[in-house]
Write an enzyme that holds these catalytic residues in place. Structure first.
Site, PDB file in Angstrom:
ATOM      1  CD  GLU A  23      -2.644   1.209   2.520  1.00  0.00           C
ATOM      2  OE1 GLU A  23      -3.548   1.990   2.744  1.00  0.00           O
ATOM      3  OE2 GLU A  23      -2.683   0.139   3.153  1.00  0.00           O
ATOM      4  CG  HIS A  24       1.614   3.755   2.480  1.00  0.00           C
ATOM      5  ND1 HIS A  24       0.637   3.026   3.393  1.00  0.00           N
ATOM      6  CD2 HIS A  24       1.078   5.132   2.458  1.00  0.00           C
ATOM      7  CE1 HIS A  24      -0.378   3.862   3.177  1.00  0.00           C
ATOM      8  NE2 HIS A  24      -0.199   4.857   2.931  1.00  0.00           N
ATOM      9  CG  ASP A  57      -1.570  10.033   4.674  1.00  0.00           C
ATOM     10  OD1 ASP A  57      -1.493   9.277   3.327  1.00  0.00           O
ATOM     11  OD2 ASP A  57      -1.375   9.152   5.666  1.00  0.00           O
ATOM     12  CG  HIS A 116     -18.459 -13.488 -29.341  1.00  0.00           C
ATOM     13  ND1 HIS A 116     -19.568 -13.423 -28.850  1.00  0.00           N
ATOM     14  CD2 HIS A 116     -17.797 -12.753 -28.505  1.00  0.00           C
ATOM     15  CE1 HIS A 116     -19.905 -12.656 -27.714  1.00  0.00           C
ATOM     16  NE2 HIS A 116     -18.595 -12.279 -27.490  1.00  0.00           N
TER      17      HIS A 116
END
Length: 129
Positions: A23-24, A57, A116
């Protein structure tokens, strides 16, 4: 919670980092900017000793809502574009259909998608008939 990883070389460290998709992610190396360019999967990247989560932040503008649980492998953090509706469309002329119909039909057939395959082939056949 944080983690410090020790790897046998920089390539292994980049691979590990991209797998974890933190995340960081903070990069502290002799040439942090060059090293950071090799990284692909993270929520927010802090390059060099002067960069800090507190700045992103509170005032720098990088985002605070970040992907967790390795979601950084396929997405970034929340940003203004997250609130923008994106609508796509396609338009083809006959030349375009002649170029894309044969590979589209082949790919559809290889995937067992008969509807398709027929949709592509029928449009191509109409132009040739």
């Amino acid at each position: 919670m944080g983690e410090i990883a020790v790897a046998r070389d920089e390539a292994a460290l980049v691979a590990y980092s991209d797998h974890i998709a933190a995340e960081h992610l903070q990069v502290h190396t002799a040439d942090a900017r060059a090293f950071a360019q090799r990284l692909r999967n993270y929520g927010s990247l802090f390059v060099g000793e002067l960069a800090s989560v507190v700045y992103s932040d509170k005032c720098v503008g990088t985002n605070h809502t970040l992907p967790t649980m390795a979601a950084g492998r396929y997405t970034g953090g929340l940003w203004v574009g997250s609130y923008v509706k994106v609508a796509t469309h396609q338009w083809l002329d006959e030349r375009g259909v002649k170029a894309v119909a044969p590979p589209a039909a082949r790919q559809s057939a290889s995937e067992g998608l008969e509807g398709h395959r027929r949709a592509a082939q029928l449009r191509l056949d109409r132009m040739q008939g």
